[in-house]
Design an enzyme around this catalytic site. Structure first.
Site, PDB file in Angstrom:
ATOM      1  N   HIS A 282       0.851  -1.190   0.000  1.00 17.56           N
ATOM      2  CA  HIS A 282       0.000   0.000   0.000  1.00 17.56           C
ATOM      3  C   HIS A 282       0.891   1.246   0.000  1.00 17.56           C
ATOM      4  CE1 HIS A 282      -3.389   2.490   0.436  1.00 17.56           C
ATOM      5  NE2 HIS A 282      -3.800   2.181   1.650  1.00 17.56           N
ATOM      6  N   HIS A 321      -2.190  -1.186 -11.445  1.00 19.68           N
ATOM      7  CA  HIS A 321      -3.086  -0.746 -10.367  1.00 19.68           C
ATOM      8  C   HIS A 321      -4.328  -1.613 -10.363  1.00 19.68           C
ATOM      9  CE1 HIS A 321      -5.424   1.956  -7.799  1.00 19.68           C
ATOM     10  NE2 HIS A 321      -4.252   2.440  -7.436  1.00 19.68           N
ATOM     11  N   ASP A 377       2.969   6.024  -7.549  1.00 20.57           N
ATOM     12  CA  ASP A 377       4.224   5.775  -6.836  1.00 20.57           C
ATOM     13  C   ASP A 377       5.438   5.746  -7.745  1.00 20.57           C
ATOM     14  OD1 ASP A 377       3.216   5.604  -4.260  1.00 20.57           O
ATOM     15  OD2 ASP A 377       2.454   3.599  -4.639  1.00 20.57           O
TER      16      ASP A 377
HETATM   17  N1  CMC Z   1       5.053  -5.668 -13.198  1.00 17.76           N
HETATM   18  C1  CMC Z   1       4.924  -6.745 -13.993  1.00 17.76           C
HETATM   19  N2  CMC Z   1       3.796  -7.434 -14.157  1.00 17.76           N
HETATM   20  C2  CMC Z   1       2.707  -6.987 -13.503  1.00 17.76           C
HETATM   21  C3  CMC Z   1       2.757  -5.861 -12.673  1.00 17.76           C
HETATM   22  C4  CMC Z   1       3.981  -5.183 -12.528  1.00 17.76           C
HETATM   23  N3  CMC Z   1       4.085  -4.094 -11.762  1.00 17.76           N
HETATM   24  N4  CMC Z   1       1.528  -5.654 -12.138  1.00 17.76           N
HETATM   25  C5  CMC Z   1       0.747  -6.622 -12.620  1.00 17.76           C
HETATM   26  N5  CMC Z   1       1.463  -7.430 -13.452  1.00 17.76           N
HETATM   27  C6  CMC Z   1       0.948  -8.570 -14.228  1.00 17.76           C
HETATM   28  C7  CMC Z   1       0.683  -9.759 -13.332  1.00 17.76           C
HETATM   29  O1  CMC Z   1       1.822 -10.580 -13.234  1.00 17.76           O
HETATM   30  C8  CMC Z   1      -0.453 -10.406 -14.057  1.00 17.76           C
HETATM   31  O2  CMC Z   1       0.071 -11.045 -15.187  1.00 17.76           O
HETATM   32  P1  CMC Z   1      -0.506 -12.486 -15.653  1.00 17.76           P
HETATM   33  O3  CMC Z   1      -1.924 -12.207 -16.068  1.00 17.76           O
HETATM   34  O4  CMC Z   1       0.388 -12.913 -16.774  1.00 17.76           O
HETATM   35  O5  CMC Z   1      -0.421 -13.384 -14.457  1.00 17.76           O
HETATM   36  C9  CMC Z   1      -1.277  -9.237 -14.597  1.00 17.76           C
HETATM   37  O6  CMC Z   1      -0.321  -8.169 -14.749  1.00 17.76           O
HETATM   38  C10 CMC Z   1      -2.404  -8.805 -13.680  1.00 17.76           C
HETATM   39  O7  CMC Z   1      -1.825  -8.460 -12.411  1.00 17.76           O
HETATM   40  P2  CMC Z   1      -2.508  -8.660 -10.995  1.00 17.76           P
HETATM   41  O8  CMC Z   1      -1.433  -8.942  -9.999  1.00 17.76           O
HETATM   42  O9  CMC Z   1      -3.647  -9.616 -11.123  1.00 17.76           O
HETATM   43  O10 CMC Z   1      -3.132  -7.221 -10.744  1.00 17.76           O
HETATM   44  P3  CMC Z   1      -3.665  -6.680  -9.365  1.00 17.76           P
HETATM   45  O11 CMC Z   1      -4.795  -5.758  -9.675  1.00 17.76           O
HETATM   46  O12 CMC Z   1      -3.944  -7.791  -8.403  1.00 17.76           O
HETATM   47  O13 CMC Z   1      -2.410  -5.900  -8.792  1.00 17.76           O
HETATM   48  C11 CMC Z   1      -0.909  -4.218  -8.136  1.00 17.76           C
HETATM   49  C12 CMC Z   1      -2.297  -4.535  -8.728  1.00 17.76           C
HETATM   50  C13 CMC Z   1      -0.803  -2.696  -7.942  1.00 17.76           C
HETATM   51  C14 CMC Z   1      -0.755  -4.886  -6.757  1.00 17.76           C
HETATM   52  C15 CMC Z   1       0.172  -4.737  -9.108  1.00 17.76           C
HETATM   53  O14 CMC Z   1       0.013  -4.141 -10.360  1.00 17.76           O
HETATM   54  C16 CMC Z   1       1.578  -4.501  -8.574  1.00 17.76           C
HETATM   55  O15 CMC Z   1       2.089  -5.314  -7.803  1.00 17.76           O
HETATM   56  N6  CMC Z   1       2.240  -3.378  -8.979  1.00 17.76           N
HETATM   57  C17 CMC Z   1       3.545  -3.074  -8.460  1.00 17.76           C
HETATM   58  C18 CMC Z   1       3.430  -2.487  -7.065  1.00 17.76           C
HETATM   59  C19 CMC Z   1       2.918  -1.064  -7.077  1.00 17.76           C
HETATM   60  O16 CMC Z   1       3.357  -0.227  -7.874  1.00 17.76           O
HETATM   61  N7  CMC Z   1       1.972  -0.759  -6.178  1.00 17.76           N
HETATM   62  C20 CMC Z   1       1.415   0.572  -6.027  1.00 17.76           C
HETATM   63  C21 CMC Z   1      -0.037   0.622  -6.368  1.00 17.76           C
HETATM   64  S1  CMC Z   1      -0.654   2.286  -6.467  1.00 17.76           S
HETATM   65  C22 CMC Z   1      -0.683   2.846  -4.842  1.00 17.76           C
HETATM   66  C23 CMC Z   1      -2.032   3.021  -4.259  1.00 17.76           C
HETATM   67  O17 CMC Z   1      -2.970   3.509  -4.946  1.00 17.76           O
HETATM   68  O18 CMC Z   1      -2.158   2.685  -3.053  1.00 17.76           O
END
Ligand code: CMC
Length: 442
Positions: A282, A321, A377
Site C-alpha cells: 500500500h 493498479h 508511486d
Molecule cells: N510488473 C509486472 N507485471 C505486472 C505488474 C507489474 N508491476 N503488475 C501486474 N502485473 C501482471 C501480473 O503478473 C499479471 O500477469 P498475468 O496475467 O500474466 O499473471 C497481470 O499483470 C495482472 O496483475 P494482478 O497482480 O492480477 O493485478 P492486481 O490488480 O492484483 O495488482 C498491483 C495490482 C498494484 C498490486 C500490481 O500491479 C503490482 O504489484 N504493482 C507493483 C506495485 C505497485 O506499484 N503498487 C502501487 C499501487 S498504487 C498505490 C495506491 O494507490 O495505493
C-alpha cells in the site's frame, strides 16, 4: 421460495426490469432480487436455502474484489478512463488550482469553502499544530533508530488518551474538534518521528508558515531563527498531499471504516489506517520503486530488466493498479511536480532510468496487453528523495495527505444509518467436534 413481491421489498425506486433472476439448481427454485446502483444486496441471497434452517447463501469475496461496502459521496474513480474526482472535482484541477487545506475542507465538508470559511478553517488547523509535551516525551522514548511510520502509528493512537472526550463519536461538536486536531497535528507527529529517527532535536511548528511550509520547517530547521521554505518545494509537497488525500475504499480507508464501525474514537480508527499504509503493498510501493531504480542503476541496464519482468523474474514496481486500467491520473501530475522539484534540488540521475523504463514499458506488448501503466508511486519516490527524505519517510508523507480522506470517510460512515459494526462471515475449513486429548496422549 420468495415471491417477486417479497424479493423487491425495501428496494424503493427499483423498476420491474431492474432485477436479477436466480435459479437454485439444488432445489429448482427461482428467486428475483432487486438490482440497484449496479449491485445486489448480498443479504438478499440469504433467502436461498435448501432447508428452512439453513443459514442461506453467502457470497465469497476475499479481498473485496466485487463487493461495495458502503455508499460514499467522497471520491469518484473510473479506473478504465483514468478519472479521479474528490467530491466531483477532477484531481487535475484541484492539483493545479487548489491547496491541500482547501482540498481537506472539500473532502470533509463536501463543498468548496468560501473565502471566509477557508480563512476560518486555515486558522483553526494552524492553531492546533502543537502537540501536548507529554506526546513529545512519549515519542522520545522510542529506540534511537525507530521506523518513523511505526512511531507515527503509535503516536496517532496515543492521541486518544490525550483527548478522551473523542470517544463521544456521535457528538458533532466534539467530533469536529478531533477532525481539526488530526489534520493539524499529523504533520507535527510525522516530523517528530523523522527528527527522532535522524537523532536531531524535534522542531516545534511555525504557525506563520503554510501547511506544507511548516512541515518542511519541522523537518529541516536547524540553528536558523526562522526557516524559509523554497516556494517551489512547498508547492510540490502541497500537490503531493492533494494527490494522496483520498482514493475511495482502498486498504487503509477500509481499515479506518472497519475499525471506526466499532464506534471507537477517531484517533484509534485513523491509527488503523496508518497501520494499513505501513504495508509494502500500500504505502510502501514508492520505496520499492526507488530501490528498483537504484538496482537498475543505469539506462543501459533497462532492456535486460524489462526482459526479467516479462519472464516473470521481476516486477516493475510503480506500474499497474487494481483500479486504474488505463492510466493513473495522479502519475501525470506527479511527473510535472518532479520537474519543479528538480529545478531546486538538481536532477537525480535515476530520473533518466525511470523515464527510459516508462518509455519502453509503454510501447511493449506485455505491459499494453495487461493494461499496466505508471501509478502514483512511480515518480513520488524520486520527489521524496530529492527532498532529502529517507525511504522510511515515504509512507509517513503519504499518511499526512491521506488523513483528510480517512477522516472524511470516517465522518460519512458515522452518519450512515445503514452502517453497523463491520463483521464479515467466513467459510469454515477447520475440524469439528474433536475430543480433547491430554498432552501426554498426543
Ligand atoms: N510488473 C509486472 N507485471 C505486472 C505488474 C507489474 N508491476 N503488475 C501486474 N502485473 C501482471 C501480473 O503478473 C499479471 O500477469 P498475468 O496475467 O500474466 O499473471 C497481470 O499483470 C495482472 O496483475 P494482478 O497482480 O492480477 O493485478 P492486481 O490488480 O492484483 O495488482 C498491483 C495490482 C498494484 C498490486 C500490481 O500491479 C503490482 O504489484 N504493482 C507493483 C506495485 C505497485 O506499484 N503498487 C502501487 C499501487 S498504487 C498505490 C495506491 O494507490 O495505493
Amino acid at each position: 421460495m420468495a415471491t417477486d413481491t417479497e424479493a423487491t421489498q425495501g428496494a424503493a425506486g427499483v423498476s420491474g426490469s431492474d432485477t436479477l433472476t436466480i435459479t437454485d439448481n439444488r432445489t429448482g427454485q427461482t428467486y428475483e432480487v432487486p438490482i440497484q446502483d449496479e449491485t445486489i444486496r448480498a443479504t438478499e441471497l440469504r433467502q436461498i436455502k435448501v432447508n428452512p434452517d439453513d443459514f442461506g447463501l453467502m457470497t465469497y469475496d476475499p479481498a473485496y474484489m466485487a463487493t461495495a461496502s458502503c455508499r460514499s459521496a467522497v471520491t469518484f474513480i473510473d479506473g478504465d478512463r483514468g478519472i479521479l474526482e474528490y467530491r466531483g472535482y477532477p484531481i487535475e484541477q484541484l492539483a493545479e488550482k487548489s491547496t491541500y487545506l482547501e482540498v481537506a475542507y472539500l473532502l470533509i465538508h463536501g463543498k468548496l469553502p468560501t473565502q471566509s470559511e477557508l480563512d476560518e478553517w486555515t486558522y483553526q488547523v494552524t492553531m492546533h499544530t502543537f502537540v501536548h509535551e507529554n506526546i513529545k516525551e512519549f515519542m522520545q522514548g522510542f529506540r534511537y533508530d525507530a521506523h518513523p511510520m511505526g512511531m507515527l502509528l503509535a503516536a496517532t493512537g496515543a492521541m486518544s488518551t490525550f483527548y478522551p472526550e473523542a470517544s463521544a463519536v456521535k457528538d458533532e461538536e466534539i467530533r469536529y474538534a478531533q477532525v481539526v486536531r488530526l489534520i493539524a497535528k499529523m504533520p507535527t507527529l510525522a516530523a517528530f518521528s523523522y527528527r527522532h529517527n535522524q537523532g536531531k532535536p524535534y522542531v516545534y511548528p511555525d504557525n506563520d508558515l503554510s501547511y506544507a511550509g511548516n512541515f518542511l520547517s519541522m523537518i529541516y530547521k536547524m540553528t536558523e531563527l526562522k526557516y524559509q521554505p523554497d516556494p517551489r518545494l512547498e508547492h510540490a509537497l502541497d500537490v503531493l498531499f492533494i494527490l494522496h488525500a483520498d482514493h475511495e475504499q482502498n486498504c487503509s480507508t477500509s481499515a479506518v471504516r472497519s475499525v471506526g464501525s466499532s464506534q471507537v474514537d477517531p484517533y484509534s480508527a485513523v491509527a488503523a489506517g496508518v497501520a494499513a499504509l505501513y504495508g509494502p503493498l500500500h504505502g510502501g510501493a514508492n520505496e520499492a520503486v526507488l530501490r528498483m531504480l537504484r538496482r537498475i542503476g543505469d539506462v543501459s541496464n533497462v532492456p535486460s530488466f524489462i526482459e526479467g519482468v516479462k519472464s516473470g523474474n521481476e516486477r516493475l514496481m510503480g506500474f499497474g493498479h487494481r483500479v486504474y486500467k488505463n492510466f493513473d491520473p495522479r502519475a501525470k501530475i506527479i511527473k510535472k511536480a518532479v520537474e519543479e522539484v528538480f529545478e531546486v534540488t538538481g536532477k537525480n540521475p535515476l530520473l533518466n532510468v525511470a523515464t527510459e523504463l516508462e518509455k519502453i514499458a509503454l510501447e511493449d506488448e506485455y505491459f499494453i496487453s495487461r493494461k499496466l501503466y505508471p501509478n502514483v508511486d512511480f515518480y513520488s519516490g524520486l520527489i521524496y528523495e530529492a527532498l532529502g527524505m529517507p525511504v522510511e519517510m515515504f509512507p509517513v508523507l503519504f499518511a499526512i495527505g491521506r488523513t483528510s480522506g480517512w477522516i472524511a470517510q470516517w465522518l460519512e460512515m458515522i452518519d450512515d444509518s445503514e452502517q453497523k459494526i463491520a463483521r464479515p462471515r467466513q467459510i469454515y475449513t477447520g475440524g469439528r467436534r474433536l475430543d480433547y486429548v491430554p498432552i501426554n496422549g498426543r
